[in-house]
Design a protein around this motif. Structure first.
Motif, mmCIF file in Angstrom:
data_model
loop_
_atom_site.group_PDB
_atom_site.id
_atom_site.type_symbol
_atom_site.label_atom_id
_atom_site.label_comp_id
_atom_site.label_asym_id
_atom_site.label_seq_id
_atom_site.Cartn_x
_atom_site.Cartn_y
_atom_site.Cartn_z
ATOM 1 N N PHE A 127 0.420 -8.618 -3.930
ATOM 2 C CA PHE A 127 1.270 -7.351 -3.911
ATOM 3 C C PHE A 127 1.713 -7.347 -2.609
ATOM 4 N N ASP A 128 2.883 -7.051 -2.633
ATOM 5 C CA ASP A 128 3.493 -6.931 -1.420
ATOM 6 C C ASP A 128 4.138 -5.291 -1.218
ATOM 7 N N ARG A 129 4.228 -5.025 -0.023
ATOM 8 C CA ARG A 129 4.816 -3.582 0.334
ATOM 9 C C ARG A 129 5.937 -3.183 -0.615
ATOM 10 N N TYR A 130 6.242 -2.174 -0.903
ATOM 11 C CA TYR A 130 7.402 -1.487 -1.516
ATOM 12 C C TYR A 130 8.430 -1.310 -0.535
ATOM 13 N N THR A 131 9.663 -1.607 -1.205
ATOM 14 C CA THR A 131 10.828 -1.309 -0.441
ATOM 15 C C THR A 131 11.081 0.305 -0.477
ATOM 16 N N VAL A 132 12.066 0.578 0.360
ATOM 17 C CA VAL A 132 12.392 1.981 0.322
ATOM 18 C C VAL A 132 13.015 2.242 -1.213
ATOM 19 N N ASP A 133 13.932 1.682 -1.789
ATOM 20 C CA ASP A 133 14.464 1.919 -3.044
ATOM 21 C C ASP A 133 13.325 2.060 -4.155
ATOM 22 N N GLU A 134 12.381 1.085 -3.925
ATOM 23 C CA GLU A 134 11.282 1.030 -5.060
ATOM 24 C C GLU A 134 10.370 1.921 -4.899
#
Length: 334
Positions: free
Chosen positions: A180-187
């Motif tokens: 799992f990677d960090r979410y982007t701002v849009d996500e």
């Protein structure tokens, strides 16, 4: 303003998840044998805090419960239930096998015997913060249990596999790994939007404000949700109809502080000693920290285990490491 406070809680599992299609598909495939009454594959979910690991694991097990007539599931937070006894007890609790078990007097082997005798429907057990287990032999014991499928969750792969013996490592190395990677701002915005829709009245917060929250959360959904919850609470207390920008700014530090306090509350006895030393001294080199820890602990752990504890506390923003090698120091996070 707040219509449903439950959806603003960090443990709330939404009916639909977004931006984790690959992760959902991979975990579903690993657990698919459970739908036929069989044992699924061991799964290992790893990545930073707030990346959706726990949410996805609980979401998939809830989906399974809706589609499989006979299925047991259990969630265990190994940061809280870190001993072999506590872990086995919680696993047995999920299948109603804890009758007559006394925490002070029942031998651990009796718990294991009850688990080995299990012959019920498929059983999916989520072990969250699994790297926090004091005695990781319990993983081998659970892995050998009939019809029991393990879903393991940790921040880093090394934190789980490095201390394991060869026999256990060889079995867990074949686990289905899901990163799992960090979410982007849009996500993060698209994660917050349905919580706003379900939990708050209409037009309480703007899209631009959600983008600001997502940016401040730096990819951590837990922080983003907590900021939204704190901002809504502060706005309600002030008797306002919409969330002002200044309340959002105030909510960021308060939200991070509340998350930090919850994490402090989960520390084991040895971790709490380390945390208290760093907090008292403000800045301390490893040698001094280890020496002070050994003086205070009743049963001091190895230096490697202490390093693992400190790395864990770093990842949860409880302490901060500065410098490298001999110049490294540990600082308190205010």
């Amino acid at each position: 303003m707040i219509q449903n406070a439950r959806v603003l809680q960090p443990e709330f599992v939404p009916r639909d998840v977004v931006h984790r299609t690959h992760e959902v598909t991979t975990l579903s495939a690993a657990l698919d044998p459970v739908t036929d009454g069989q044992k699924g594959e061991v799964s290992f979910l790893h990545g930073p805090s707030g990346a959706g690991k726990t949410c996805i694991a609980r979401y998939i097990t809830e989906q399974l419960q809706e589609s499989v007539l006979d299925l047991n599931t259990q969630y265990v937070n190994c940061w809280e239930d870190y001993s072999r006894f506590k872990t086995l007890y919680r696993v047995l609790e999920g299948i109603d096998r804890t009758l007559d078990i006394h925490r002070q007097s029942t031998p651990r082997d009796e718990l294991l015997d009850r688990l080995r005798d299990y012959d019920g429907p498929p059983y999916v057990v989520i072990l969250d913060e699994v790297d926090q287990l004091e005695d990781k032999r319990v993983l081998y014991e659970l892995h050998r249990t009939r019809k029991l499928t393990l879903v393991l969750i940790a921040n880093q792969e090394a934190g789980l596999f490095e201390p394991l013996n060869e026999r256990l490592t060889s079995r867990l190395r074949t686990a289905t790994r899901i990163q799992f990677d960090r979410y982007t701002v849009d996500e993060l915005v698209s994660i917050l939007e349905p919580r706003v829709r379900w939990g708050l009245q209409e037009d309480v917060v703007t899209t631009e404000q959600l983008e600001w929250i997502a940016d401040a959360a730096a990819g951590d959904a837990r922080v983003g949700i907590e900021v939204l919850r704190v901002a809504a609470r502060r706005t309600t207390q002030r008797g306002l109809d919409t969330i002002p920008d200044e309340v959002l700014r105030e909510a960021v530090s308060e939200a991070k502080s509340e998350i930090r306090q919850r994490n402090v509350g989960k520390l084991t006895a040895d971790q709490r000693i380390l945390y208290e030393i760093v907090t008292e001294l403000g800045e301390v080199p490893p040698s001094t920290l280890y020496e002070e820890y050994r003086a205070r602990a009743d049963d001091p752990k190895s230096d490697r285990m202490v390093r693992n504890y400190l790395q864990k506390m770093e990842r949860y923003n409880l302490v901060r490491a500065e410098g490298e090698n001999r110049g490294r120091t540990y600082c308190s996070v205010v």
